[in-house]
Design a protein around this motif. Structure first.
Motif, PDB file in Angstrom:
ATOM      1  N   ASP A  36       0.950  -1.377  -0.116  1.00  0.00           N
ATOM      2  CA  ASP A  36       0.036  -0.154   0.113  1.00  0.00           C
ATOM      3  C   ASP A  36       0.817   1.320   0.055  1.00  0.00           C
ATOM      4  OD1 ASP A  36      -2.440  -1.394  -0.024  1.00  0.00           O
ATOM      5  OD2 ASP A  36      -3.058  -0.999   2.111  1.00  0.00           O
ATOM      6  N   VAL A  37       1.890   1.180   0.801  1.00  0.00           N
ATOM      7  CA  VAL A  37       2.973   2.459   0.663  1.00  0.00           C
ATOM      8  C   VAL A  37       3.577   2.697  -0.390  1.00  0.00           C
ATOM      9  CG1 VAL A  37       5.077   3.294   1.944  1.00  0.00           C
ATOM     10  CG2 VAL A  37       3.195   2.144   3.172  1.00  0.00           C
ATOM     11  N   LEU A  38       3.915   1.333  -1.185  1.00  0.00           N
ATOM     12  CA  LEU A  38       4.767   1.655  -2.384  1.00  0.00           C
ATOM     13  C   LEU A  38       3.680   2.035  -3.556  1.00  0.00           C
ATOM     14  CD1 LEU A  38       7.248  -1.356  -2.156  1.00  0.00           C
ATOM     15  CD2 LEU A  38       7.726   0.908  -2.115  1.00  0.00           C
ATOM     16  N   LYS A  39       2.639   1.814  -3.466  1.00  0.00           N
ATOM     17  CA  LYS A  39       1.532   2.133  -4.221  1.00  0.00           C
ATOM     18  C   LYS A  39       0.930   3.661  -4.061  1.00  0.00           C
ATOM     19  CE  LYS A  39      -0.633  -2.377  -4.784  1.00  0.00           C
ATOM     20  NZ  LYS A  39      -1.621  -3.327  -4.424  1.00  0.00           N
ATOM     21  N   GLY A  40       1.526   4.107  -3.169  1.00  0.00           N
ATOM     22  CA  GLY A  40       1.207   5.653  -2.963  1.00  0.00           C
ATOM     23  C   GLY A  40       0.014   5.944  -2.063  1.00  0.00           C
ATOM     24  N   HIS A  41      -0.744   4.660  -1.742  1.00  0.00           N
ATOM     25  CA  HIS A  41      -2.001   4.743  -0.783  1.00  0.00           C
ATOM     26  C   HIS A  41      -1.673   5.682   0.600  1.00  0.00           C
ATOM     27  CE1 HIS A  41      -4.080   1.600  -3.136  1.00  0.00           C
ATOM     28  NE2 HIS A  41      -3.161   1.835  -3.841  1.00  0.00           N
ATOM     29  N   TYR A  42      -0.586   5.458   1.152  1.00  0.00           N
ATOM     30  CA  TYR A  42      -0.194   5.755   2.765  1.00  0.00           C
ATOM     31  C   TYR A  42       1.080   6.244   2.575  1.00  0.00           C
ATOM     32  CZ  TYR A  42      -4.261   3.388   3.937  1.00  0.00           C
ATOM     33  OH  TYR A  42      -5.656   2.771   4.249  1.00  0.00           O
ATOM     34  N   ASP A  43       1.322   7.285   3.344  1.00  0.00           N
ATOM     35  CA  ASP A  43       3.030   7.396   3.630  1.00  0.00           C
ATOM     36  C   ASP A  43       2.912   6.419   4.986  1.00  0.00           C
ATOM     37  OD1 ASP A  43       3.302   9.676   2.018  1.00  0.00           O
ATOM     38  OD2 ASP A  43       2.290  11.163   3.670  1.00  0.00           O
ATOM     39  N   LEU A  44       4.325   6.233   4.991  1.00  0.00           N
ATOM     40  CA  LEU A  44       4.650   5.440   6.247  1.00  0.00           C
ATOM     41  C   LEU A  44       5.174   5.818   7.307  1.00  0.00           C
ATOM     42  CD1 LEU A  44       5.015   2.205   7.081  1.00  0.00           C
ATOM     43  CD2 LEU A  44       7.587   2.304   5.661  1.00  0.00           C
ATOM     44  N   ALA A  45       5.114   5.312   8.536  1.00  0.00           N
ATOM     45  CA  ALA A  45       5.420   6.017   9.796  1.00  0.00           C
ATOM     46  C   ALA A  45       5.995   4.817  10.697  1.00  0.00           C
ATOM     47  CB  ALA A  45       4.330   6.733  10.603  1.00  0.00           C
ATOM     48  N   PHE A  46       7.080   4.989  11.195  1.00  0.00           N
ATOM     49  CA  PHE A  46       7.725   3.979  11.905  1.00  0.00           C
ATOM     50  C   PHE A  46       7.511   4.494  13.491  1.00  0.00           C
ATOM     51  CE2 PHE A  46      10.904   2.134  14.673  1.00  0.00           C
ATOM     52  CZ  PHE A  46      11.121   0.815  14.194  1.00  0.00           C
ATOM     53  N   ALA A  47       6.897   3.711  14.359  1.00  0.00           N
ATOM     54  CA  ALA A  47       6.546   3.969  15.791  1.00  0.00           C
ATOM     55  C   ALA A  47       7.033   2.786  16.659  1.00  0.00           C
ATOM     56  CB  ALA A  47       5.116   4.134  15.927  1.00  0.00           C
ATOM     57  N   PRO A  48       7.766   3.295  17.829  1.00  0.00           N
ATOM     58  CA  PRO A  48       8.102   2.213  18.864  1.00  0.00           C
ATOM     59  C   PRO A  48       7.060   1.441  19.397  1.00  0.00           C
ATOM     60  CG  PRO A  48       9.053   4.647  19.374  1.00  0.00           C
ATOM     61  CD  PRO A  48       7.872   4.543  18.139  1.00  0.00           C
TER      62      PRO A  48
END
Length: 192
Positions: A36-48
């Motif tokens: 989904d991220v690579l298709k541009g549907h969402y930005d990606l966030a990294f969270a602890p």
């Protein structure tokens, strides 16, 4: 600033702007999220990761980009992500496919600052750390050992501390408390 919808990649680690991390993606939900991220549907966030909490993670997260990927010998996927923007997670919901989607607010990144005086030892120690851990150094095409913010954020990513303790430093307005903390830590373990 306006809020944004992001896909959450949740791990028991901290990633900050300018930092890089290699992650093994094995669950079907994480693979769907990466797609989904690579298709541009969402930005990606990294969270602890945060256990026993309403949210699945701490509210301090980092928007990131997938900058590389590889198929591993066991056919799982390895991705390299690079942090770009600090975020505050306001809410999160789990989709049917198991992916977490969050509403996030962009926060100010720490400003670049030159390292000077006794703090230069922190930079030299990080350089030594990377010599001993070449797999981490390998993730970077460039290191910024002259930048106090870059150096202090890399220390926060690699120090063996609880995420909750790291995030107290991450949530400061600049890198000064982190620089002081790392300097005191180094002084307590070596003769400097």
């Amino acid at each position: 600033m306006q809020t944004k919808e992001v896909a959450l990649l949740i791990q028991d680690a901290v990633l900050l702007p300018g930092g890089r991390l290699e992650i093994r993606v094995v669950t079907p939900s994480d693979l769907c999220m990466v797609a989904d991220v690579l298709k541009g549907h969402y930005d990606l966030a990294f969270a602890p990761l945060k256990v026993n909490s309403e949210l699945p993670c701490y509210i301090a997260a980092t928007q990131c980009n997938i900058i590389d990927f590889n198929q591993l010998e066991d056919s799982s996927l390895s991705i390299v992500i690079e942090g770009s923007q600090r975020l505050k997670i306001l809410s999160a919901a789990k989709k049917r496919d198991g992916c977490w989607i969050a509403r996030a607010l962009p926060c100010a990144n720490w400003c670049d600052e030159p390292i000077a005086g006794e703090f230069e030892i922190i930079s030299a120690a990080l350089e030594q750390f990377y010599q001993v851990n070449p797999d981490l150094l390998e993730l970077y095409s460039q290191v910024h050992l002259e930048d106090a913010t870059w150096v202090s954020q890399r220390w926060l990513e690699v120090l063996p501390m609880y995420n909750r303790d790291k995030l107290i430093l991450v949530e400061q307005p600049n890198c000064h408390k982190t620089m002081d903390f790392v300097l005191q830590l180094l002084k307590s373990h070596v003769d400097v």
